[in-house]
Motif scaffolding. Structure first.
Motif: not given
Length: 64
Positions: A26, A30, A59, A61
């Motif tokens: 993660t 980012e 998860h 994004t």
């Protein structure tokens, strides 16, 4: 429209803990996104878990 498609490579040390791997991924997602990458590639083992361990939480994004 731009003809470039920026790809990032996330070379990380894969940990035994899927939660730790997710935290690392993660953070790198980012960082890659912030530098303009539209895709990031991680080692195949990053989502693997030990036999009997809880599965890795999903998860995403990606675009909604």
């Amino acid at each position: 429209m731009s003809d470039t498609f920026k790809i990032a490579l996330g070379q990380i040390t894969v940990e035994k803990s899927s939660e730790e791997n997710l935290r690392k991924c993660t953070g790198w997602m980012e960082r890659a996104s912030g530098s303009g990458a539209r895709m990031i590639v991680f080692p195949e083992g990053v989502i693997a878990t030990r036999p009997g361990a809880a599965s890795m939480p999903s998860h995403s994004t990606g675009p909604s």
